[in-house]
Design an enzyme around this catalytic site. Structure first.
Site, short mmCIF file in Angstrom:
data_model
loop_
_atom_site.label_atom_id
_atom_site.label_comp_id
_atom_site.label_asym_id
_atom_site.label_seq_id
_atom_site.Cartn_x
_atom_site.Cartn_y
_atom_site.Cartn_z
N ARG A 119 -0.97 8.08 -1.28
CA ARG A 119 -0.06 8.01 -0.34
C ARG A 119 1.05 8.02 -1.18
O ARG A 119 1.85 8.46 0.37
CB ARG A 119 -0.06 6.49 0.37
CG ARG A 119 -2.28 6.74 1.41
CD ARG A 119 -2.22 5.49 2.56
NE ARG A 119 -2.21 3.88 1.68
CZ ARG A 119 -1.96 3.41 2.15
NH1 ARG A 119 -1.92 3.82 3.14
NH2 ARG A 119 -2.27 2.33 1.70
N TYR A 126 -15.25 -8.07 -1.35
CA TYR A 126 -15.73 -7.45 -0.57
C TYR A 126 -17.02 -7.59 0.51
O TYR A 126 -16.89 -7.43 1.77
CB TYR A 126 -15.40 -5.74 -0.42
CG TYR A 126 -13.63 -5.36 -1.38
CD1 TYR A 126 -13.21 -5.94 -0.57
CD2 TYR A 126 -13.47 -5.88 -2.48
CE1 TYR A 126 -11.95 -5.78 -0.18
CE2 TYR A 126 -12.37 -5.97 -2.90
CZ TYR A 126 -10.95 -5.35 -1.77
OH TYR A 126 -10.10 -5.30 -2.06
#
Lengths: 348, 348
Positions: B32, B152
């Site tokens: 990004r 996670y």
């Protein structure tokens, strides 16, 4: 009537004397984890509770009664002085301190005026005075360290990366230093007033300093914290310096002037002593997250930490960070019992 | 045509040989922060980009072209294998990996089946094969370490405290160990397939292991990571072990079998060497947050780190964690230039 604290195990350790037992208290022992707190706290900002001396007194006393801890810590917040001078900061439930207008330039410094505790936060001092007549253990006063408080004022709230804070530190070091210096003066005024009102010890919370390399801490943060410890030295009470992720910062944090250094759960007590010297006085270091496990598992962790202390009497048992709101108080009751019963058994 | 990598500075350091210059690459160098990435990435989950070999190849190449870094790292994610076997995990923009049904009991283990990379994630291997014909620097393959991936799957997403993970570790150690063992097998299969497809080195990302005390890491995490490093040793490529907040874990992380140990910005390079031995090969350690500051300030930090390396040639320059999305690529271009121009000047 003020209690006789000459037998306090907590103060004995802070003075470098052997206590009757290993003292224990918990950061954030007062507050959301206690049902009796949730019952009396009522809605609204935590600032309202802090500004209500009767309520703040009761909230401070609750964990002392329940747990039999060896010290009380004032129910207040590290941003209370900044809030009190009208900087424009609130403590949002479930979020933390949020500043309406974060500091972006030197113009914002005008909102960081000098703190006059008697005028700006008389309720805090009334709470302290109430407490010292009620308590039979020492009361710990506290302040937020300049770096940690500055991070909220610069970021505008809690922040994962402290990106704006670190950028200002590098890009505008003079402005950053001025912010920290003003916050140091506020911390000095606040701590001094708390001690004059009866607090028996002080803790400086630099909770987020551990996001910095030792180089940046030494270059941009240390001197402001040092200024605080030097200024409060003459008050004659023990000074505790706390942060998390501070394994590499411990020697610098003690060099700031602390009598007692907080150790987080990442740094075993013997490693901390190797880094700080065998004579150092430590406070820590149970991972507060582990207190969400079942009682036998937590007890085993407490016993492991007692073993890791290796019979050293210069140790205050605490968590490595504050009690989590979802903690079962019965777990902390057991922690206190195990520390009190077994903490001193290995003393030579 | 596959490039000749015999002159690779990155691989030389990994083998313990003196390179022509200090090699540099950045964790999350692809992605990004690059305008050329945002241009071609399109909407949708990052899993779609990973599953598109042409796109994933181009994204991996972009930072190599722009920065002239000494290694490429495969554009993929640490949860890609778990996603590929249909566990039910997505990568939400601005959030991170989110599991539909987190692991709560042994019944959930059925969703953690054995990974067959050729069948389950052929697109990853096609990307690797594409890349090794295009690149003139080594390609680093990677996997998430069992603890970090498990966090996670147990928490259901990114988590500040890893409370459920730590609780399961203490309360249900056998279940926790089984999860980590299955994830270790998946990492072995994934890394092996990446190397067989042409990757020249592997990195195990245990990004969140640093939330654990050395005791808990050693008792509950080390053996699963060790299993991975042992299994991939026979592949004959360098193995890098990475995490943050790992100052106290570094010796354990190397003992897991790593050739190169990642060092975060909290631990000065000389301190890491004191803890790991002078012959250790380090990778790090510029704070990625500091890359948001202005160019001269970042350059000064890079020079300070070069100085802290004290002329040791067993060093790969990197950030202490991944590139932040808001980083200006021009800053990283300057970082590469300074490391390449000055990194080796102090060599004896």
């Amino acid at each position: 009537m003020t209690a006789d604290l000459t037998e306090s195990a907590f103060l004995a350790v802070c003075r470098g004397e052997r206590p009757t037992h290993v003292p224990v208290w918990f950061m954030r022992q007062a507050g959301r984890s206690l049902p009796e707190y949730r019952e009396i706290r009522g809605p609204g900002s935590i600032n309202h509770a802090i500004a209500n001396p009767d309520l703040a007194t009761e909230i401070t006393l609750q964990p002392v009664r329940r747990y039999g801890v060896d010290a009380a810590i004032l129910f207040s917040d590290i941003v209370t002085p900044v809030h009190a001078i009208g900087f424009g900061i609130d403590i949002k439930p479930g979020v933390g301190p949020v500043a309406e207008k974060p500091i972006r330039s030197a113009e914002d410094l005008s909102r960081l005026r000098v703190l006059d505790p008697d005028v700006d936060m008389p309720y805090v001092l009334e709470t302290v005075r109430n407490l010292v007549t009620e308590l039979d253990v020492p009361l710990i006063g506290f302040a937020g360290a300049p770096f940690t408080v500055a991070s909220y004022l610069i970021e505008g709230g809690p922040s994962k990366n402290k990106a704006l804070t670190k950028s200002m530190m590098l890009n505008e070091p003079a402005l950053f230093a001025e912010i920290l210096d003003r916050l140091a003066d506020m911390a000095i005024a606040s701590l001094t007033s708390q001690v004059q009102a009866g607090a028996s010890a002080v803790q400086l919370f630099d909770s987020w300093a551990g996001c910095l390399s030792p180089h940046l801490y030494e270059s941009h943060v240390l001197s402001a914290s040092q200024k605080i410890f030097e200024a409060v030295a003459s008050l004659g009470v023990p000074r505790i310096h706390f942060g998390i992720n501070t394994g590499e910062l411990l020697p610098l944090m003690r060099s700031a002037g602390a009598d007692v250094v907080g150790v987080d759960w990442l740094v075993p007590l013997d490693v901390a002593r190797a880094r700080l010297g065998a004579e150092s006085i430590l406070q820590g270091n149970l991972d507060p997250v582990l207190c969400l496990a079942e009682v036998p598992q937590v007890e085993a962790e407490v016993r492991r930490i007692i073993a890791s202390n290796d019979g050293n009497d210069r140790w205050i048992f605490n968590l490595g960070h504050g009690v989590l709101p979802e903690t079962n108080p019965e777990v902390l009751e057991r922690v206190v019992d195990v520390v009190h019963a077994e903490g001193h058994l290995a003393w030579a």
